[in-house]
Design a protein around this motif. Sequence first.
Motif, PDB file in Angstrom:
ATOM      1  N   ILE A   8      82.997 115.184 -51.478  1.00  0.00           N
ATOM      2  CA  ILE A   8      84.170 115.981 -51.096  1.00  0.00           C
ATOM      3  C   ILE A   8      85.173 115.108 -50.340  1.00  0.00           C
ATOM      4  O   ILE A   8      86.383 115.191 -50.566  1.00  0.00           O
ATOM      5  N   TRP A   9      84.672 114.264 -49.438  1.00  0.00           N
ATOM      6  CA  TRP A   9      85.534 113.342 -48.694  1.00  0.00           C
ATOM      7  C   TRP A   9      86.283 112.428 -49.650  1.00  0.00           C
ATOM      8  O   TRP A   9      87.467 112.169 -49.484  1.00  0.00           O
ATOM      9  N   LEU A  10      85.581 111.921 -50.649  1.00  0.00           N
ATOM     10  CA  LEU A  10      86.173 111.007 -51.615  1.00  0.00           C
ATOM     11  C   LEU A  10      87.365 111.652 -52.313  1.00  0.00           C
ATOM     12  O   LEU A  10      88.412 111.031 -52.469  1.00  0.00           O
ATOM     13  N   VAL A  11      87.219 112.920 -52.676  1.00  0.00           N
ATOM     14  CA  VAL A  11      88.292 113.629 -53.371  1.00  0.00           C
ATOM     15  C   VAL A  11      89.449 113.951 -52.425  1.00  0.00           C
ATOM     16  O   VAL A  11      90.618 113.774 -52.785  1.00  0.00           O
ATOM     17  N   LEU A  12      89.135 114.402 -51.200  1.00  0.00           N
ATOM     18  CA  LEU A  12      90.188 114.857 -50.293  1.00  0.00           C
ATOM     19  C   LEU A  12      90.973 113.720 -49.645  1.00  0.00           C
ATOM     20  O   LEU A  12      92.195 113.798 -49.531  1.00  0.00           O
ATOM     21  N   SER A  13      90.282 112.683 -49.179  1.00  0.00           N
ATOM     22  CA  SER A  13      91.039 111.628 -48.493  1.00  0.00           C
ATOM     23  C   SER A  13      90.446 110.236 -48.621  1.00  0.00           C
ATOM     24  O   SER A  13      91.103 109.266 -48.276  1.00  0.00           O
ATOM     25  N   GLY A  14      89.239 110.121 -49.105  1.00  0.00           N
ATOM     26  CA  GLY A  14      88.583 108.822 -49.150  1.00  0.00           C
ATOM     27  C   GLY A  14      89.279 107.793 -50.022  1.00  0.00           C
ATOM     28  O   GLY A  14      89.403 106.631 -49.645  1.00  0.00           O
ATOM     29  N   VAL A  15      89.747 108.233 -51.178  1.00  0.00           N
ATOM     30  CA  VAL A  15      90.395 107.293 -52.095  1.00  0.00           C
ATOM     31  C   VAL A  15      91.674 106.733 -51.476  1.00  0.00           C
ATOM     32  O   VAL A  15      91.927 105.528 -51.523  1.00  0.00           O
ATOM     33  N   ARG A  43      85.893  95.602 -45.064  1.00  0.00           N
ATOM     34  CA  ARG A  43      84.663  96.197 -44.534  1.00  0.00           C
ATOM     35  C   ARG A  43      84.911  97.660 -44.140  1.00  0.00           C
ATOM     36  O   ARG A  43      84.109  98.544 -44.448  1.00  0.00           O
ATOM     37  N   ILE A  44      86.031  97.916 -43.501  1.00  0.00           N
ATOM     38  CA  ILE A  44      86.363  99.280 -43.097  1.00  0.00           C
ATOM     39  C   ILE A  44      86.744 100.124 -44.316  1.00  0.00           C
ATOM     40  O   ILE A  44      86.529 101.337 -44.325  1.00  0.00           O
ATOM     41  N   ALA A  45      87.295  99.491 -45.363  1.00  0.00           N
ATOM     42  CA  ALA A  45      87.673 100.227 -46.572  1.00  0.00           C
ATOM     43  C   ALA A  45      86.457 100.896 -47.197  1.00  0.00           C
ATOM     44  O   ALA A  45      86.523 102.060 -47.617  1.00  0.00           O
ATOM     45  N   VAL A  46      85.342 100.187 -47.234  1.00  0.00           N
ATOM     46  CA  VAL A  46      84.121 100.768 -47.794  1.00  0.00           C
ATOM     47  C   VAL A  46      83.649 101.927 -46.925  1.00  0.00           C
ATOM     48  O   VAL A  46      83.215 102.968 -47.431  1.00  0.00           O
ATOM     49  N   TYR A  47      83.756 101.777 -45.614  1.00  0.00           N
ATOM     50  CA  TYR A  47      83.381 102.849 -44.691  1.00  0.00           C
ATOM     51  C   TYR A  47      84.325 104.039 -44.843  1.00  0.00           C
ATOM     52  O   TYR A  47      83.890 105.193 -44.776  1.00  0.00           O
ATOM     53  N   ALA A  48      85.611 103.793 -45.065  1.00  0.00           N
ATOM     54  CA  ALA A  48      86.574 104.881 -45.250  1.00  0.00           C
ATOM     55  C   ALA A  48      86.364 105.591 -46.582  1.00  0.00           C
ATOM     56  O   ALA A  48      86.707 106.762 -46.724  1.00  0.00           O
ATOM     57  N   LEU A  49      85.770 104.907 -47.549  1.00  0.00           N
ATOM     58  CA  LEU A  49      85.506 105.510 -48.849  1.00  0.00           C
ATOM     59  C   LEU A  49      84.275 106.414 -48.811  1.00  0.00           C
ATOM     60  O   LEU A  49      84.249 107.455 -49.448  1.00  0.00           O
ATOM     61  N   TRP A  50      83.256 106.034 -48.037  1.00  0.00           N
ATOM     62  CA  TRP A  50      81.962 106.731 -48.029  1.00  0.00           C
ATOM     63  C   TRP A  50      81.434 106.789 -46.604  1.00  0.00           C
ATOM     64  O   TRP A  50      80.466 106.130 -46.260  1.00  0.00           O
ATOM     65  N   PRO A  51      82.024 107.605 -45.694  1.00  0.00           N
ATOM     66  CA  PRO A  51      81.712 107.503 -44.268  1.00  0.00           C
ATOM     67  C   PRO A  51      80.470 108.255 -43.788  1.00  0.00           C
ATOM     68  O   PRO A  51      79.871 107.871 -42.791  1.00  0.00           O
ATOM     69  N   PHE A  52      80.101 109.327 -44.459  1.00  0.00           N
ATOM     70  CA  PHE A  52      78.980 110.126 -43.957  1.00  0.00           C
ATOM     71  C   PHE A  52      77.671 109.385 -44.200  1.00  0.00           C
ATOM     72  O   PHE A  52      77.402 108.904 -45.287  1.00  0.00           O
ATOM     73  N   GLY A  98      88.147 121.915 -44.470  1.00  0.00           N
ATOM     74  CA  GLY A  98      88.547 120.542 -44.188  1.00  0.00           C
ATOM     75  C   GLY A  98      88.280 120.081 -42.772  1.00  0.00           C
ATOM     76  O   GLY A  98      88.428 118.890 -42.474  1.00  0.00           O
ATOM     77  N   ILE A  99      87.891 120.972 -41.861  1.00  0.00           N
ATOM     78  CA  ILE A  99      87.696 120.593 -40.458  1.00  0.00           C
ATOM     79  C   ILE A  99      86.673 119.467 -40.281  1.00  0.00           C
ATOM     80  O   ILE A  99      86.941 118.505 -39.564  1.00  0.00           O
ATOM     81  N   PRO A 100      85.493 119.518 -40.920  1.00  0.00           N
ATOM     82  CA  PRO A 100      84.560 118.391 -40.740  1.00  0.00           C
ATOM     83  C   PRO A 100      85.131 117.063 -41.231  1.00  0.00           C
ATOM     84  O   PRO A 100      84.863 116.005 -40.663  1.00  0.00           O
ATOM     85  N   PHE A 101      85.958 117.128 -42.263  1.00  0.00           N
ATOM     86  CA  PHE A 101      86.561 115.913 -42.793  1.00  0.00           C
ATOM     87  C   PHE A 101      87.693 115.417 -41.898  1.00  0.00           C
ATOM     88  O   PHE A 101      87.910 114.220 -41.758  1.00  0.00           O
ATOM     89  N   GLY A 102      88.404 116.342 -41.289  1.00  0.00           N
ATOM     90  CA  GLY A 102      89.417 115.957 -40.306  1.00  0.00           C
ATOM     91  C   GLY A 102      88.784 115.294 -39.098  1.00  0.00           C
ATOM     92  O   GLY A 102      89.289 114.301 -38.576  1.00  0.00           O
ATOM     93  N   ILE A 103      87.649 115.831 -38.667  1.00  0.00           N
ATOM     94  CA  ILE A 103      86.928 115.229 -37.545  1.00  0.00           C
ATOM     95  C   ILE A 103      86.435 113.836 -37.914  1.00  0.00           C
ATOM     96  O   ILE A 103      86.486 112.910 -37.099  1.00  0.00           O
ATOM     97  N   ALA A 104      85.986 113.664 -39.157  1.00  0.00           N
ATOM     98  CA  ALA A 104      85.567 112.332 -39.607  1.00  0.00           C
ATOM     99  C   ALA A 104      86.741 111.355 -39.593  1.00  0.00           C
ATOM    100  O   ALA A 104      86.578 110.169 -39.296  1.00  0.00           O
TER     101      ALA A 104
END
Length: 135
Positions: A8-15, A43-52, A98-104
């Motif tokens: 879900i993160w990948l679709v909403l903001s990860g990409v 390094r952070i890009a990979v974390y931003a793509l798949w953070p959980f 989206g709140i959990p993803f906003g917190i992430a």
Amino acid sequence: MKTILNVIWLVLSGVWLFLAYCLAGVLLCITIIGIPFGIAAFRIAVYALWPFGYTTVERHDAGAASCVGNVLWLVLAGWWLALSHIVTGIALCVTIIGIPFGIANFKMVPLSLLPLSLLPLGREIVPTDAPFAAR
């Protein structure tokens, strides 16, 4: 559960965040001096793509060089990457889903104890299920 949240993160903001960090990494790698910053951006890009399932920890062996590097990072790329996390986090927090993803997203900006997007040097990304001794 982590996989579902990551998809879900990948679709909403990860990409979009991944592409922003990759763009920063490419631009920073243009000069020899910027290569360590570019590597940090990738390094952070990979974390931003798949953070959980991952978290950041402070490296205790980081010295004064990482402090100076963080100041340069802040000037070169940190402020606009942090701004992208803030804007994306606010947009995600508009809906209940989206709140959990906003917190992430806010986890990566200066509102947190370890602001990864502003001060990435001297920090390490580790799996949350890693043994405590490895952190």
